[in-house]
Design a protein around this motif. Structure first.
Motif, PDB file in Angstrom:
ATOM      1  N   ALA A 264       1.116  -0.965  -0.166  1.00 42.98           N
ATOM      2  CA  ALA A 264      -0.185  -0.059   0.020  1.00 42.98           C
ATOM      3  C   ALA A 264       0.911   1.280  -0.327  1.00 42.98           C
ATOM      4  CB  ALA A 264      -1.740   0.242   0.985  1.00 42.98           C
ATOM      5  N   GLY A 265       1.859   0.981   0.296  1.00 40.48           N
ATOM      6  CA  GLY A 265       3.081   2.179   0.174  1.00 40.48           C
ATOM      7  C   GLY A 265       3.347   3.015   1.018  1.00 40.48           C
ATOM      8  N   PHE A 266       3.332   2.247   2.054  1.00 39.55           N
ATOM      9  CA  PHE A 266       4.029   2.463   3.263  1.00 39.55           C
ATOM     10  C   PHE A 266       5.117   1.236   3.842  1.00 39.55           C
ATOM     11  CE2 PHE A 266      -0.287   3.440   3.600  1.00 39.55           C
ATOM     12  CZ  PHE A 266      -0.187   4.394   4.092  1.00 39.55           C
ATOM     13  N   ASP A 267       6.458   2.492   4.620  1.00 38.77           N
ATOM     14  CA  ASP A 267       7.138   1.594   4.726  1.00 38.77           C
ATOM     15  C   ASP A 267       7.417   1.807   6.969  1.00 38.77           C
ATOM     16  OD1 ASP A 267       9.636   0.302   5.270  1.00 38.77           O
ATOM     17  OD2 ASP A 267      10.720   1.951   4.346  1.00 38.77           O
ATOM     18  N   ILE A 268       6.832   0.026   6.471  1.00 38.75           N
ATOM     19  CA  ILE A 268       6.724   0.202   9.100  1.00 38.75           C
ATOM     20  C   ILE A 268       8.218  -0.093   9.506  1.00 38.75           C
ATOM     21  CG2 ILE A 268       5.266  -1.746  10.134  1.00 38.75           C
ATOM     22  CD1 ILE A 268       3.657   0.648   9.297  1.00 38.75           C
ATOM     23  N   ILE A 269       8.567   0.494  10.420  1.00 44.54           N
ATOM     24  CA  ILE A 269       9.050   0.280  11.359  1.00 44.54           C
ATOM     25  C   ILE A 269       8.344   0.342  12.832  1.00 44.54           C
ATOM     26  CG2 ILE A 269      11.525   1.205  10.466  1.00 44.54           C
ATOM     27  CD1 ILE A 269      10.537   4.210  12.185  1.00 44.54           C
ATOM     28  N   TRP A 270       9.112  -1.301  13.561  1.00 48.82           N
ATOM     29  CA  TRP A 270       8.946  -1.659  14.617  1.00 48.82           C
ATOM     30  C   TRP A 270       9.503  -1.397  15.929  1.00 48.82           C
ATOM     31  CZ3 TRP A 270       3.857  -4.670  14.204  1.00 48.82           C
ATOM     32  CH2 TRP A 270       4.018  -4.701  12.798  1.00 48.82           C
ATOM     33  N   GLU A 271       8.706  -0.527  16.895  1.00 50.78           N
ATOM     34  CA  GLU A 271       8.989  -0.070  18.010  1.00 50.78           C
ATOM     35  C   GLU A 271       8.997  -0.901  19.311  1.00 50.78           C
ATOM     36  OE1 GLU A 271       9.790   4.640  18.226  1.00 50.78           O
ATOM     37  OE2 GLU A 271      10.972   4.358  16.268  1.00 50.78           O
ATOM     38  N   GLY A 272       9.550  -0.665  20.678  1.00 44.36           N
ATOM     39  CA  GLY A 272       8.551  -1.251  21.811  1.00 44.36           C
ATOM     40  C   GLY A 272       8.423  -3.386  21.494  1.00 44.36           C
ATOM     41  N   LYS A 273       8.050  -3.363  22.724  1.00 44.09           N
ATOM     42  CA  LYS A 273       8.113  -5.074  22.863  1.00 44.09           C
ATOM     43  C   LYS A 273       7.217  -5.409  22.962  1.00 44.09           C
ATOM     44  CE  LYS A 273      11.454  -8.054  24.588  1.00 44.09           C
ATOM     45  NZ  LYS A 273      12.793  -8.335  24.721  1.00 44.09           N
ATOM     46  N   GLU A 277       4.845  -3.376  21.691  1.00 39.31           N
ATOM     47  CA  GLU A 277       4.952  -3.230  20.574  1.00 39.31           C
ATOM     48  C   GLU A 277       4.190  -2.189  19.156  1.00 39.31           C
ATOM     49  OE1 GLU A 277       6.614  -6.941  18.334  1.00 39.31           O
ATOM     50  OE2 GLU A 277       7.739  -5.761  17.212  1.00 39.31           O
ATOM     51  N   LYS A 278       4.611  -1.431  18.370  1.00 39.29           N
ATOM     52  CA  LYS A 278       4.384  -0.502  17.630  1.00 39.29           C
ATOM     53  C   LYS A 278       4.621  -0.711  15.850  1.00 39.29           C
ATOM     54  CE  LYS A 278       2.667   2.525  21.544  1.00 39.29           C
ATOM     55  NZ  LYS A 278       1.886   1.354  22.006  1.00 39.29           N
ATOM     56  N   GLY A 279       4.076  -0.437  15.313  1.00 46.03           N
ATOM     57  CA  GLY A 279       4.247  -0.235  14.213  1.00 46.03           C
ATOM     58  C   GLY A 279       4.105   0.865  12.997  1.00 46.03           C
ATOM     59  N   ILE A 280       5.489   2.172  13.254  1.00 43.63           N
ATOM     60  CA  ILE A 280       4.865   3.148  12.886  1.00 43.63           C
ATOM     61  C   ILE A 280       5.677   3.035  11.323  1.00 43.63           C
ATOM     62  CG2 ILE A 280       6.289   5.307  13.729  1.00 43.63           C
ATOM     63  CD1 ILE A 280       6.284   3.932  15.999  1.00 43.63           C
ATOM     64  N   ASP A 281       4.923   4.181  10.613  1.00 46.27           N
ATOM     65  CA  ASP A 281       4.951   4.469   9.018  1.00 46.27           C
ATOM     66  C   ASP A 281       6.244   5.180   9.214  1.00 46.27           C
ATOM     67  OD1 ASP A 281       5.383   5.576   6.772  1.00 46.27           O
ATOM     68  OD2 ASP A 281       3.208   6.767   7.026  1.00 46.27           O
ATOM     69  N   LYS A 282       7.005   4.894   8.892  1.00 42.33           N
ATOM     70  CA  LYS A 282       9.034   5.621   8.684  1.00 42.33           C
ATOM     71  C   LYS A 282       9.144   6.432   8.004  1.00 42.33           C
ATOM     72  CE  LYS A 282      13.642   4.399   7.144  1.00 42.33           C
ATOM     73  NZ  LYS A 282      14.447   3.351   6.424  1.00 42.33           N
ATOM     74  N   LYS A 283       7.457   7.411   7.334  1.00 38.75           N
ATOM     75  CA  LYS A 283       7.954   8.183   6.929  1.00 38.75           C
ATOM     76  C   LYS A 283       6.915   9.803   7.641  1.00 38.75           C
ATOM     77  CE  LYS A 283       6.272   9.938   2.316  1.00 38.75           C
ATOM     78  NZ  LYS A 283       5.111  10.117   1.086  1.00 38.75           N
ATOM     79  N   THR A 284       6.229   9.117   8.064  1.00 33.08           N
ATOM     80  CA  THR A 284       5.149  10.819   9.164  1.00 33.08           C
ATOM     81  C   THR A 284       6.006   9.932  10.580  1.00 33.08           C
ATOM     82  OG1 THR A 284       3.467   8.813   9.102  1.00 33.08           O
ATOM     83  CG2 THR A 284       3.869  10.563   8.065  1.00 33.08           C
ATOM     84  N   LYS A 286       4.020   8.211  12.108  1.00 37.13           N
ATOM     85  CA  LYS A 286       2.589   7.934  12.877  1.00 37.13           C
ATOM     86  C   LYS A 286       2.238   6.628  12.761  1.00 37.13           C
ATOM     87  CE  LYS A 286      -0.514  11.275  10.444  1.00 37.13           C
ATOM     88  NZ  LYS A 286      -1.285  11.706   9.492  1.00 37.13           N
ATOM     89  N   VAL A 287       1.541   6.112  14.329  1.00 43.63           N
ATOM     90  CA  VAL A 287       1.535   4.685  14.916  1.00 43.63           C
ATOM     91  C   VAL A 287       0.107   4.129  13.862  1.00 43.63           C
ATOM     92  CG1 VAL A 287       0.831   3.698  16.247  1.00 43.63           C
ATOM     93  CG2 VAL A 287       2.342   5.003  17.132  1.00 43.63           C
ATOM     94  N   LEU A 288       1.174   3.049  13.113  1.00 44.35           N
ATOM     95  CA  LEU A 288      -0.458   2.413  12.000  1.00 44.35           C
ATOM     96  C   LEU A 288      -0.721   1.313  12.909  1.00 44.35           C
ATOM     97  CD1 LEU A 288       1.007   3.651   8.953  1.00 44.35           C
ATOM     98  CD2 LEU A 288       0.099   5.039  10.012  1.00 44.35           C
ATOM     99  N   LEU A 289      -0.635   1.029  13.784  1.00 38.53           N
ATOM    100  CA  LEU A 289      -0.707  -1.174  14.295  1.00 38.53           C
ATOM    101  C   LEU A 289      -0.354  -0.955  15.786  1.00 38.53           C
ATOM    102  CD1 LEU A 289      -1.110  -3.784  12.615  1.00 38.53           C
ATOM    103  CD2 LEU A 289       0.638  -4.314  14.376  1.00 38.53           C
ATOM    104  N   GLU A 290      -0.613  -1.498  16.106  1.00 35.02           N
ATOM    105  CA  GLU A 290      -1.059  -1.560  18.052  1.00 35.02           C
ATOM    106  C   GLU A 290      -1.248  -3.162  18.446  1.00 35.02           C
ATOM    107  OE1 GLU A 290      -1.394   3.214  19.690  1.00 35.02           O
ATOM    108  OE2 GLU A 290      -2.972   1.651  20.402  1.00 35.02           O
ATOM    109  N   ILE A 291      -0.610  -3.315  19.828  1.00 38.98           N
ATOM    110  CA  ILE A 291      -1.341  -5.145  19.343  1.00 38.98           C
ATOM    111  C   ILE A 291      -2.482  -4.624  20.853  1.00 38.98           C
ATOM    112  CG2 ILE A 291      -0.211  -7.185  20.821  1.00 38.98           C
ATOM    113  CD1 ILE A 291       0.947  -5.745  18.158  1.00 38.98           C
ATOM    114  N   SER A 292      -3.483  -5.205  21.305  1.00 38.18           N
ATOM    115  CA  SER A 292      -4.115  -5.438  22.206  1.00 38.18           C
ATOM    116  C   SER A 292      -4.198  -7.216  22.952  1.00 38.18           C
ATOM    117  CB  SER A 292      -5.567  -4.737  21.914  1.00 38.18           C
ATOM    118  OG  SER A 292      -6.818  -4.783  22.932  1.00 38.18           O
TER     119      SER A 292
END
Ligand code: NAP
Length: 343
Positions: A264-273, A277-284, A286-292
């Motif tokens: 979809a054109g996003f580059d995701i980087i992972w932060e946290g454990k 842990e969160k999936g973050i948009d490298k460009k902006t 912004k947090v795009l994915l969270e765990i619950s």
């Protein structure tokens, strides 16, 4: 000459739609059993352009006399029992209902066929979730079962009673042990579709982020249209039998996430454990994915991977669509839907 008559339960579901299309192409008269839950119509049949070609009959797997009347009315040559409470997570919340549909529902179908149309060929939609806490890698038709959810336990009854009716009454009853199969017609509650739909919405600014459960779970993911062909092939064999249908490859949900965002054109980087842990948009940033923890199961199934060599040997079935292509197909379909406001 009239074609064969097929009855498909679960006609509104993903597999019901693809199987209907396949059988129509093969000249079958297709009857779809619908439990009349109301709601969102036959959107999958509409998407495939076959809504008007299916004869809908009202039938709920919870109601024996209803099933008997439907079978008596249409006298099917082939029955594909795809109806189920099919969401594992919900089976922990509704274990009794899940068992009534997924276990007793199969018995109601078989008992009806034994009584009214014993020569009808029967396909039961069994599942890799019956292997649960896997006892061997990869899983084949001889691997011991160890289901880890009310869904898996109920489906195991469905599988065993199908084998039992075949052996006890000489019925042509087959159980397809299908591993996960996905497509643009997958239900929104399943993690793959939740991801591809969510990512398309994020792309168009309709949603901020996606919240999921265990990223480490590994599944054997195939492409649904290929899997329904295996269902049909099972019923065309000289003898009834049970078959694993899978790709033989396991991929984690984390991999699915990464590929899906990338397409979809996003580059995701992972932060946290762990849960943080969160999936973050490298460009902006912004947090795009969270765990619950809400999306974790009480008992997890860590890895499933199937050995489809029996199906390949008996009727030359093998998967064609690779994991990366499956993800791309789903992402592109959801982006197209959201872009054209078809949601
Ligand atoms: P799905 O999209 O969830 O469709 C299931 C269908 O069953 C729905 O149309 C649902 O009706 C219907 N249903 C539920 N309860 C019913 C009842 N009491 N009486 C009659 N119909 C009822 O599932 P799917 O992905 O197409 O899967 C088809 C079958 O394969 C299911 O049995 C599933 O458990 C099994 N399976 C699926 C996979 C997979 O990865 N997709 C893998 C292995 C096995 P409503 O539309 O009214 O809700």
């Amino acid at each position: 000459m009239m074609g064969k008559r097929a009855l498909i339960t679960g006609i509104r579901g993903q597999d019901g739609a693809y199987l209907s299309k396949l059988l129509l192409e093969k000249g079958y008269e297709v009857y779809g059993a619908d439990r009349r839950s109301g709601g969102s119509s036959f959107w999958r049949l509409k998407e495939l352009g076959i809504e008007k070609d299916i004869k809908i009959l009202y039938m709920d797997l919870l109601e024996l006399t209803n099933i008997m009347r439907v079978i008596e009315k249409m006298m099917p040559d082939e029955v594909y029992n795809l109806a189920a409470q099919s969401f594992v997570q919900v089976s922990f919340e509704q274990p009794c209902l899940t068992s009534d549909v997924n276990a007793m529902g199969v018995l109601r179908m078989l008992e009806t066929l034994r009584t009214i149309k014993p020569d009808a060929k029967f396909y039961q939609a069994s599942t890799s979730e019956m292997f649960g806490k896997v006892q061997a890698m990869p899983q084949n038709e001889k691997t011991p079962f160890y289901p880890r959810s009310p869904y898996g336990v109920a489906k195991l009854f469905g599988h065993c009673i199908t084998v039992n009716y075949r052996e006890s009454y000489n019925m042509f009853a087959c159980s397809g042990l299908l591993f996960n199969h996905e497509s643009p017609l997958r239900g929104f509650e399943f993690v793959t579709r939740k991801l591809t739909d969510g990512i398309a919405r994020i792309k168009y600014g309709l949603q901020e982020k996606i919240v999921v459960g265990n990223l480490a779970s590994k599944r054997d993911w195939g492409y649904a249209p290929e899997y329904v062909e295996a269902m049909w092939l099972m019923l065309q064999q000289p003898e009834p039998d049970d078959y694993i249908i899978a790709t033989g490859e396991a991929h984690s949900i984390r991999e699915f996430v990464e590929y899906a965002f990338r397409y979809a054109g996003f580059d995701i980087i992972w932060e946290g454990k762990d849960i943080e842990e969160k999936g973050i948009d490298k460009k902006t940033g912004k947090v795009l994915l969270e765990i619950s923890p809400e999306f974790f199961r009480p008992t997890e199934v860590d890895i499933l991977v199937g050995d489809y060599s029996k199906a390949k040997g008996k009727f030359d079935w093998q998967p064609k669509t690779k994991f990366e292509d499956l993800v791309r197909i789903m992402v592109e379909a959801d982006i197209e839907r959201v872009a054209n406001k078809r949601y």
